[in-house]
Scaffold this motif. Structure first.
Motif, PDB file in Angstrom:
ATOM      1  N   LEU A  50      67.698  31.169  -8.264  1.00 23.77           N
ATOM      2  CA  LEU A  50      67.507  31.511  -6.856  1.00 23.77           C
ATOM      3  C   LEU A  50      66.021  31.621  -6.524  1.00 23.77           C
ATOM      4  O   LEU A  50      65.573  31.099  -5.487  1.00 23.77           O
ATOM      5  CB  LEU A  50      68.212  32.831  -6.546  1.00 23.77           C
ATOM      6  CG  LEU A  50      67.990  33.393  -5.131  1.00 23.77           C
ATOM      7  CD1 LEU A  50      68.511  32.424  -4.076  1.00 23.77           C
ATOM      8  CD2 LEU A  50      68.670  34.758  -5.000  1.00 23.77           C
ATOM      9  N   THR A  51      65.229  32.282  -7.392  1.00 28.14           N
ATOM     10  CA  THR A  51      63.794  32.414  -7.106  1.00 28.14           C
ATOM     11  C   THR A  51      63.104  31.056  -7.126  1.00 28.14           C
ATOM     12  O   THR A  51      62.185  30.811  -6.339  1.00 28.14           O
ATOM     13  CB  THR A  51      63.112  33.365  -8.106  1.00 28.14           C
ATOM     14  OG1 THR A  51      63.231  32.849  -9.444  1.00 28.14           O
ATOM     15  CG2 THR A  51      63.715  34.759  -8.041  1.00 28.14           C
ATOM     16  N   CYS A  52      63.539  30.164  -8.010  1.00 31.36           N
ATOM     17  CA  CYS A  52      62.963  28.814  -8.027  1.00 31.36           C
ATOM     18  C   CYS A  52      63.284  28.073  -6.737  1.00 31.36           C
ATOM     19  O   CYS A  52      62.426  27.377  -6.170  1.00 31.36           O
ATOM     20  CB  CYS A  52      63.485  28.031  -9.229  1.00 31.36           C
ATOM     21  SG  CYS A  52      62.792  28.540 -10.831  1.00 31.36           S
ATOM     22  N   ALA A  53      64.520  28.214  -6.260  1.00 28.43           N
ATOM     23  CA  ALA A  53      64.916  27.547  -5.016  1.00 28.43           C
ATOM     24  C   ALA A  53      64.113  28.084  -3.835  1.00 28.43           C
ATOM     25  O   ALA A  53      63.663  27.318  -2.973  1.00 28.43           O
ATOM     26  CB  ALA A  53      66.411  27.737  -4.775  1.00 28.43           C
ATOM     27  N   LEU A  54      63.904  29.406  -3.796  1.00 33.25           N
ATOM     28  CA  LEU A  54      63.119  30.003  -2.717  1.00 33.25           C
ATOM     29  C   LEU A  54      61.665  29.528  -2.768  1.00 33.25           C
ATOM     30  O   LEU A  54      61.055  29.249  -1.737  1.00 33.25           O
ATOM     31  CB  LEU A  54      63.179  31.532  -2.812  1.00 33.25           C
ATOM     32  CG  LEU A  54      64.530  32.176  -2.466  1.00 33.25           C
ATOM     33  CD1 LEU A  54      64.509  33.658  -2.818  1.00 33.25           C
ATOM     34  CD2 LEU A  54      64.857  31.978  -0.992  1.00 33.25           C
ATOM     35  N   ALA A  55      61.119  29.449  -3.985  1.00 34.72           N
ATOM     36  CA  ALA A  55      59.736  28.985  -4.128  1.00 34.72           C
ATOM     37  C   ALA A  55      59.589  27.543  -3.673  1.00 34.72           C
ATOM     38  O   ALA A  55      58.633  27.186  -2.968  1.00 34.72           O
ATOM     39  CB  ALA A  55      59.287  29.132  -5.584  1.00 34.72           C
ATOM     40  N   TRP A  57      61.408  25.997  -1.516  1.00 32.86           N
ATOM     41  CA  TRP A  57      61.562  26.000  -0.058  1.00 32.86           C
ATOM     42  C   TRP A  57      60.269  26.427   0.625  1.00 32.86           C
ATOM     43  O   TRP A  57      59.810  25.774   1.563  1.00 32.86           O
ATOM     44  CB  TRP A  57      62.709  26.931   0.303  1.00 32.86           C
ATOM     45  CG  TRP A  57      62.851  27.213   1.770  1.00 32.86           C
ATOM     46  CD1 TRP A  57      62.998  26.310   2.790  1.00 32.86           C
ATOM     47  CD2 TRP A  57      62.849  28.506   2.379  1.00 32.86           C
ATOM     48  NE1 TRP A  57      63.095  26.961   3.994  1.00 32.86           N
ATOM     49  CE2 TRP A  57      63.013  28.311   3.776  1.00 32.86           C
ATOM     50  CE3 TRP A  57      62.761  29.804   1.886  1.00 32.86           C
ATOM     51  CZ2 TRP A  57      63.064  29.373   4.673  1.00 32.86           C
ATOM     52  CZ3 TRP A  57      62.816  30.865   2.776  1.00 32.86           C
ATOM     53  CH2 TRP A  57      62.958  30.644   4.151  1.00 32.86           C
ATOM     54  N   GLN A  58      59.661  27.503   0.148  1.00 36.81           N
ATOM     55  CA  GLN A  58      58.431  27.997   0.750  1.00 36.81           C
ATOM     56  C   GLN A  58      57.264  27.024   0.532  1.00 36.81           C
ATOM     57  O   GLN A  58      56.420  26.851   1.410  1.00 36.81           O
ATOM     58  CB  GLN A  58      58.082  29.375   0.193  1.00 36.81           C
ATOM     59  CG  GLN A  58      58.913  30.501   0.776  1.00 36.81           C
ATOM     60  CD  GLN A  58      58.670  30.676   2.266  1.00 36.81           C
ATOM     61  OE1 GLN A  58      57.536  30.780   2.720  1.00 36.81           O
ATOM     62  NE2 GLN A  58      59.747  30.707   3.049  1.00 36.81           N
ATOM     63  N   TRP A 219      55.339  35.598  -0.849  1.00 38.35           N
ATOM     64  CA  TRP A 219      56.464  35.717   0.087  1.00 38.35           C
ATOM     65  C   TRP A 219      57.511  36.685  -0.447  1.00 38.35           C
ATOM     66  O   TRP A 219      58.095  37.465   0.301  1.00 38.35           O
ATOM     67  CB  TRP A 219      57.069  34.336   0.298  1.00 38.35           C
ATOM     68  CG  TRP A 219      58.194  34.282   1.293  1.00 38.35           C
ATOM     69  CD1 TRP A 219      58.103  34.136   2.650  1.00 38.35           C
ATOM     70  CD2 TRP A 219      59.602  34.364   0.995  1.00 38.35           C
ATOM     71  NE1 TRP A 219      59.356  34.121   3.221  1.00 38.35           N
ATOM     72  CE2 TRP A 219      60.288  34.260   2.225  1.00 38.35           C
ATOM     73  CE3 TRP A 219      60.329  34.515  -0.179  1.00 38.35           C
ATOM     74  CZ2 TRP A 219      61.679  34.306   2.296  1.00 38.35           C
ATOM     75  CZ3 TRP A 219      61.716  34.567  -0.105  1.00 38.35           C
ATOM     76  CH2 TRP A 219      62.379  34.461   1.122  1.00 38.35           C
ATOM     77  N   LEU A 220      57.740  36.674  -1.754  1.00 38.98           N
ATOM     78  CA  LEU A 220      58.784  37.502  -2.355  1.00 38.98           C
ATOM     79  C   LEU A 220      58.508  38.991  -2.190  1.00 38.98           C
ATOM     80  O   LEU A 220      59.437  39.798  -2.126  1.00 38.98           O
ATOM     81  CB  LEU A 220      58.912  37.152  -3.842  1.00 38.98           C
ATOM     82  CG  LEU A 220      60.246  37.416  -4.534  1.00 38.98           C
ATOM     83  CD1 LEU A 220      61.380  36.693  -3.820  1.00 38.98           C
ATOM     84  CD2 LEU A 220      60.176  36.968  -5.985  1.00 38.98           C
ATOM     85  N   ASN A 263      57.747  30.770  -9.681  1.00 37.20           N
ATOM     86  CA  ASN A 263      58.923  31.260  -8.963  1.00 37.20           C
ATOM     87  C   ASN A 263      58.779  32.699  -8.470  1.00 37.20           C
ATOM     88  O   ASN A 263      59.717  33.258  -7.911  1.00 37.20           O
ATOM     89  CB  ASN A 263      60.171  31.159  -9.850  1.00 37.20           C
ATOM     90  CG  ASN A 263      60.046  31.985 -11.110  1.00 37.20           C
ATOM     91  OD1 ASN A 263      59.038  31.899 -11.817  1.00 37.20           O
ATOM     92  ND2 ASN A 263      61.055  32.788 -11.423  1.00 37.20           N
TER      93      ASN A 263
END
Length: 318
Positions: A50-55, A57-58, A219-220, A263
């Motif tokens: 999930l953190t990789c996907a968010l990174a 995306w950002q 962002w996190l 991430n």
């Protein structure tokens, strides 16, 4: 403190998963027992995914970025490396081995450049165990600090760094190199600011190397409700005040390592301090795995003046 509660959580997690699976198996529910074991083994992998996907995306949304876009294969490799690395750090090295590697303080250290190792958020000195062993083998004096309180202000870590810098300077007779991973890079900047009267702090360091440090926030951290987490938010007042206190000559002390597959600290360019004397992009490295990459240790050896041929250091000057 970090070691105690990470040890508790690790043991509790194993007890719950193994105990629950044992009870289910005893009741004849072998399928559910296997499912619980799989959840226990793979839950952290899902979180890291999930953190990789968010990174990713950002990073795509960061219009100002000049960082090359990571491919799907690079993200997959970075995720897998983090899946393998994170349990070693958070379930073994930090909770059970934080004191396994003593600081390297040889009696014949005069004239050498020492290294102060500064960990990041939710970590302790055990994070650096592999590096301490390697630095010892090279004869490099080093001190790995543990930052307390865990959820305090980053400014609270200044006395810890001051003690380490003073001890190494007295031992070697030379200013040490400061190395920070993640939040550790911000702790170093806070120490430099706290001791900057007359430019004194800048003269007290040989240089600074940061790896995956949120110089512009991450962002996190927008989800954090802890003091140091809030300080690491993008555009936080603390970061703005810190940046305003820094001269171009201080920024030039820094070498910044970053990755487009980080991430935790993202967008990726957040880990680059403006005015840094050199920048190294470690392609395909996730956040914790960045510390284990050969490019990272090579960059520190390069900063220490060790022969590039011995370390493979290749720095991209920025």
């Amino acid at each position: 403190m970090v070691a105690r509660w990470q040890r508790f959580l690790t043991l509790l997690g194993f007890a719950l998963v193994l105990g629950g699976a044992g009870c289910l198996l005893a009741q004849g529910h072998a399928g559910w027992a296997l499912a619980l074991l799989a959840l226990g083994l793979c839950g952290h992998a899902a979180w890291l995914g999930l953190t990789c996907a968010l990174a990713a995306w950002q990073n795509r949304r960061d219009a100002a970025s000049t960082v090359p876009t990571a491919s799907a294969a690079q993200w997959l490799a970075a995720w897998w490396a983090e899946v393998c690395t994170a349990p070693q750090v958070f379930c073994w090295r930090q909770p059970f081995r934080s004191q396994a590697e003593p600081d390297v303080l040889p009696g014949d250290a005069q004239g050498r450049i020492g290294v102060v190792l500064v960990h990041g958020f939710l970590c302790n000195r055990g994070f650096w165990n592999p590096w301490i062993r390697r630095l010892r083998a090279l004869g490099v004096p080093c001190i790995a600090v543990s930052l307390e309180p865990v959820f305090g202000s980053i400014d609270d870590y200044v006395p810890t760094l001051e003690t380490a810098v003073r001890q190494l300077s007295q031992l070697t007779g030379r200013p040490p190199l400061l190395v920070g991973h993640s939040m550790g890079g911000l702790a170093i900047r806070a120490w430099l600011r706290a001791n900057q009267a007359g430019g004194g702090s800048d003269a007290r360091v040989h240089g600074v190397v940061t790896m995956g440090s949120p110089h512009h926030g991450t962002w996190l951290a927008g989800f954090s409700r802890r003091t140091n987490g809030e300080q690491m938010r993008q555009h936080s007042a603390w970061l703005s005040t810190l940046a305003a206190s820094e001269s171009a000559s201080r920024q030039a002390l820094f070498v910044c390592l970053f990755s487009h597959c980080d991430n935790i600290v993202f967008p990726a360019r957040s880990a680059v301090l403006p005015g840094a004397s050199a920048v190294l992009h470690v392609a395909g490295a996730a956040h914790v795995d960045l510390m284990q990459r050969p490019e990272s240790f090579a960059a520190v050896c390069h900063a220490l003046g060790l022969a590039p041929a011995d370390t493979g250091a290749v720095l991209a000057v920025g």
